[in-house]
Write an enzyme that holds these catalytic residues in place. Structure first.
Site, mmCIF file in Angstrom:
data_model
loop_
_atom_site.group_PDB
_atom_site.id
_atom_site.type_symbol
_atom_site.label_atom_id
_atom_site.label_comp_id
_atom_site.label_asym_id
_atom_site.label_seq_id
_atom_site.Cartn_x
_atom_site.Cartn_y
_atom_site.Cartn_z
ATOM 1 N N LYS A 63 44.436 38.603 38.481
ATOM 2 C CA LYS A 63 44.334 39.246 39.782
ATOM 3 C C LYS A 63 44.327 40.768 39.685
ATOM 4 C CE LYS A 63 49.148 38.213 40.683
ATOM 5 N NZ LYS A 63 49.990 39.375 40.627
ATOM 6 N N THR A 64 45.036 41.299 38.711
ATOM 7 C CA THR A 64 44.985 42.745 38.549
ATOM 8 C C THR A 64 43.564 43.178 38.206
ATOM 9 O OG1 THR A 64 47.196 42.577 37.672
ATOM 10 C CG2 THR A 64 46.116 44.703 37.489
ATOM 11 N N ASP A 251 48.644 44.548 46.464
ATOM 12 C CA ASP A 251 48.968 43.629 45.386
ATOM 13 C C ASP A 251 50.246 42.875 45.735
ATOM 14 O OD1 ASP A 251 48.754 42.360 43.032
ATOM 15 O OD2 ASP A 251 49.313 44.042 41.761
ATOM 16 N N GLU A 252 50.435 41.706 45.186
ATOM 17 C CA GLU A 252 51.666 40.921 45.387
ATOM 18 C C GLU A 252 52.001 40.786 46.875
ATOM 19 O OE1 GLU A 252 52.716 39.526 42.856
ATOM 20 O OE2 GLU A 252 52.930 40.833 41.105
ATOM 21 N N GLN A 340 54.535 32.448 43.727
ATOM 22 C CA GLN A 340 55.293 33.414 42.933
ATOM 23 C C GLN A 340 56.159 34.309 43.797
ATOM 24 O OE1 GLN A 340 53.508 35.244 39.377
ATOM 25 N NE2 GLN A 340 51.648 34.193 39.957
ATOM 26 N N ARG A 686 54.781 32.406 32.276
ATOM 27 C CA ARG A 686 54.707 33.638 31.487
ATOM 28 C C ARG A 686 54.186 33.355 30.093
ATOM 29 N NH1 ARG A 686 53.667 36.440 34.975
ATOM 30 N NH2 ARG A 686 53.590 34.461 36.066
#
Length: 852
Positions: A63-64, A251-252, A340, A686
């Site tokens: 996504k980044t 973001d997020e 998340q 992760r």
DNA sequence: ATGTACAAGATTTTT
DNA sequence: TCTTGTACAT
């Protein structure tokens, strides 16, 4: 479309190999490289530039990269220039990462992107520009948690509230929560305002805000809350920013709180949505923040009233009112993953992401479901686990990677053996050629770290703790900064209080309390009070002398700060104040390190033009770049692992009560459990190649050993992707019997007890308050106060000489706590000379006397 | 004003 | 168990 095309290939992120071959090259000629490296879903997320977009991006789906490519695309198609793009991330870490990646992609063009940062840093910048509109000076200080708590402690004390029963920390948490939910003092639900009894919570909040104004300070919550107020009360200012930002990227998004949401909504001029359908929580559900946000909106002037508050129109236009047509639908793009969301406990509002399409009619929702990070087994295990959550949007992650190794679950006798086993496995990996940098241990709670540290020290295994106390949080740095802060803004009480007796100079609590009383009564700063009192007989000669000496020092330093570079000034201050000396004399082990840190601080000041600039940076960034890292195992909490990835991830402590944490269960019930599960999901995802879970049968909690039960999350893993192994810690237990018998010990036996959560009790106890009477707008009470309380630096001078004339006059009969009765013989501003019946003639300040 | 003895309480954490 | 903060004595 200029330098974008010249991008060297190796600048592309590595985990997603570009399709090779001639065909790919041919396509590369047609499209810029930042597009050809994307898969179709990513590409859609990048190329959909018009209208609102929500990108639901699972873990490891890049996504980044989508965000950075999107910015590149916006720029290269000429739709906006760098300074017309607002890009907010959740943390400084993420902001830095973003900047870095953009730098690789765009080169120096990034320098032209001033609106790339966190909500708070950007909010802070906007606030500084318009500070006068929120009754602050632009050099306001931003309080950190520590300052905040100390200030609240003072207020509580002044209000006669016992810090034992109602600790300042608790109040700080409450106020934080209110601010996160966008609530001003008048909007705090009465039930919640009553926490300290009698609506005191709300009153303290008001008092706190007033005190902040007096001190020309803001806390982190204010950076957004005041921003919202600024936008509300000054439509022209809002309009200016709305026009400035052609594209907004977030973001997020799943971790945004209500205040951030409102801020975004104002900037993007979105239609107002109705509150989400009330949760099925049953009896007396506490008011959730979503409704609170609506309360804020309806309580004050919604820029677009009426028509828009009626049911949201799912499809844009739909023949309905023209007002929707006239709404500029901003090109806002939010990226997030509801699975998340792990910051609910500090106000993050998953609902924000769940109702995105209500807020932005006609929003396009794009799912990124191809995971590039983890192998098949790992992804399957994580997906199966998270599927147990009920409230989620639902994504099906897939990978085209190999199956890889199964996720392992290992039981250990106790936490010590757990640490030993993990230590051994890491050594094995090391022998096999794995880099320690690619190994991480993710724990639920930080107390778990100790055992690993101990173990690693004995093994001689290099490790680093991530998310420990940061540079600017160290005591010596904060002390040094406090000195500089007082020089920079004399009204900075918290800084003043911090160093008034550091190094020890004999100014103790009693003196500080005296100063504080005076300051509060006169609505002035502590420093001003110190100056006023240093000339009177309130204090004994000794502290009076030291206090005056200190104030003189500050005057001199302030003078010098005009003339010399700020780094030099810092050295002088640290020297002359005796602060350096204090540590030099200190014989403890870390004294040398502290002195070293101080030097480092002075060095880091060089990058800034002046003291003011440096301090501004600190208060908003409070962060430090880690130096070059040598090969070491990373040890951190699950929370700080968000956004990171490692080949090998060890996840110890999967036991009921620890993970899921008992407190989360007690306080948040099912929602808490689901958040814990998301945390587990974050942990597993992760890992690129190996995820290894552990549980111990015995764990020492607060010193006493207790037997624990494997986490229910272990039971929720898919059998096919998981392998149950034996502890290699080898301390006798763990082999044949016990947990191996059924799946994890006697899981089934107590499985049924899950269904009786204690949270229902907790929730029933909570208030189900509505809102206060639609109250005064924020800051409305400032007017009455402003007259006597000059806001900042000028306040110093006024207090010092004249300005405030005393309400007492010659000959008045008065009473003083310490000196008894007397008669006024001289008046000088608010300083009075009084002939006391018993104590003789004394100089005192009028705030300490009352009419007899 | 400062040092020492004991009690209490101990998730997650960014800005 | 260990850290932190508060009461008490110097």
């Amino acid at each position: 479309m200029t330098e974008l095309n010249k991008l060297p290939r190796h600048d592309l992120p590595d985990h997603q190999p570009m399709a090779g071959g001639i065909a790919a090259r041919a396509r590369a000629a047609a499209a810029p490289p930042y597009l050809t490296a994307l898969n179709p879903e990513q590409r859609e997320a990048v190329e959909t530039l018009d209208g609102p977009v929500l990108v639901l991006a699972g873990a490891g789906t890049g996504k980044t990269r989508v965000l950075t490519s999107r910015i590149a695309h916006i720029l290269s198609t000429g739709r906006a220039r760098p300074h017309e793009i607002l890009s907010v991330t959740f943390t400084n870490k993420a902001a830095r990462e973003m900047k870095h990646r953009l730098g690789q992609m765009l080169g120096h063009a990034v320098e032209g992107m001033p609106w790339l940062g966190t909500f708070h840093s950007i909010g802070g910048r906007i606030l500084r520009v318009h500070a006068e509109l929120v009754q602050l000076k632009s050099n306001f200080t931003v309080l950190d948690v520590d300052d905040q708590v100390r200030l609240l402690k003072q207020l509580l004390q002044a209000d006669g509230i016992d810090d034992k029963r109602w600790p300042a920390r608790m109040l700080a948490g409450l106020i934080d929560g209110w601010k996160n939910r966008g609530l001003t003092p008048s909007q705090v639900p009465s039930g919640e305002a009553a926490v300290f009894g009698n609506g005191r919570g709300g009153k303290l909040y008001t008092a706190y805000q007033e005190r902040l104004k007096t001190l020309n300070a803001a806390d982190f919550g204010d950076l957004l809350l005041e921003n919202i107020r600024l936008f509300r009360e000054n439509p022209d200012v809002l309009r200016g920013y709305q026009n400035r930002f052609k594209y907004i990227l977030v973001d997020e998004y799943q971790d945004t709180n209500v205040a951030q949401y409102l801020w975004l909504r104002l900037l993007s001029q979105m239609a107002t949505s109705t509150p989400p359908p009330s949760p099925p929580a049953g009896e007396g559900a506490e008011p959730r923040s979503g409704e609170a946000g609506e309360g804020l909106l309806s309580a004050s002037d919604d820029p677009s009233p009426g028509s828009l508050r009626s049911p949201p129109s799912p499809a844009r236009g739909e023949g309905s009112s023209a007002s929707i047509e006239t709404l500029r639908q901003k090109n806002i793009c939010c990226v997030g993953d509801d699975d998340q969301s792990i910051y609910g406990w500090r106000g993050a509002e998953v609902d924000n992401i769940l109702r995105f399409d209500h807020d932005f009619p006609g929003a396009k929702i794009i799912r990124l479901e191809r995971n590039y990070r983890s192998t098949g087994h790992i992804l399957a295990a994580a997906s199966h686990l998270i599927a147990h959550n009920e409230s989620r949007l639902g994504k099906t992650l897939r990978t085209e990677d190999v199956e890889g190794e199964k996720v392992t679950v290992t039981g250990a006798w106790d936490s010590e053996e757990e640490a030993r086993a993990i230590g051994e496995e890491i050594e094995q990996l090391q022998r096999a050629g794995d880099k320690l940098n690619e190994v991480a241990i993710l724990v639920r709670a930080s107390f778990q770290m100790r055992e690993f540290e101990d173990r690693f020290v004995t093994l001689g295994l290099p490790y680093r703790v991530i998310g420990g106390p940061r540079f600017y949080e160290r005591a010596e740095i904060r002390d040094a900064l406090a000195y500089l802060r007082v020089i920079n803004s004399p009204a900075d009480d918290l800084a003043f209080e911090r160093i008034v007796n550091v190094p020890k100079r004999g100014i103790g609590d009693a003196t500080v309390q005296l100063l504080y009383d005076h300051a509060r009564k006169q609505r002035m700063s502590l420093a001003a009070a110190a100056r006023a009192i240093a000339d009177t007989d309130e204090l004994k000669p000794k502290p009076r002398g030291t206090l005056r000496g200190l104030m003189d020092n500050f005057d001199r330093w302030r003078m010098q700060s005009q003339a010399m570079p700020h780094t030099e000034l810092a050295e002088i201050v640290l020297d002359e104040s005796g602060y350096t000396e204090m540590w030099q004399k200190d014989r403890s082990a870390d004294a040398a390190g502290r002195l070293e840190n101080l030097k480092e601080l002075v060095r880091s000041m060089e990058e800034f033009e002046n003291l003011q600039g440096f301090l501004e940076h600190i208060s908003l960034v409070m962060d430090r770049d880690g130096g070059p890292e040598e090969d070491a195992v990373s040890l951190m909490t699950l929370h700080s692992a968000k956004g990171l990835e490692f080949d090998n991830v060890f996840l110890p402590g999967w036991e009921e009560g620890l993970f899921p944490h008992q407190r989360a269960l007690d306080e948040q019930g099912r929602a808490g459990l689901e958040e814990e599960r998301r945390l587990a999901h974050v942990g597993i995802t992760r890992a690129r190649k190996r995820a290894k879970l552990y549980f111990a049968t015995n764990r020492r909690i607060h010193g006493t050993w207790s037997t624990t039960v494997p986490s229910r999350f272990l039971d929720e893993l898919p059998t096919d992707n998981v392998e149950i192994t034996e502890s290699k810690g080898g301390s006798g237990w763990g082999g044949s019997s016990g947990y191996g018998a059924s799946r994890f010990d006697n899981l089934e036996a107590f499985g049924s007890s899950y269904s009786t959560p204690g949270w229902q009790r907790a929730q029933a106890n909570r208030s189900r308050g509505g809102f206060n009477e639609a109250g005064t707008p924020y800051g409305a009470n400032g007017g009455s106060r402003a007259r006597r309380a000059p806001l900042t630096i000028e306040g110093e001078l006024i207090a010092k000489s004249t300005g405030t004339t005393s309400e007492y006059s010659l000959g008045d009969r008065v009473f003083h706590q310490k000196f008894g009765y007397g008669r006024i013989v001289k008046v000088d501003g608010n300083k009075l000379t009084i002939a006391f019946d018993k104590a003789g003639e004394k100089k005192v300040v009028d705030s300490f006397i009352q009419r007899a």
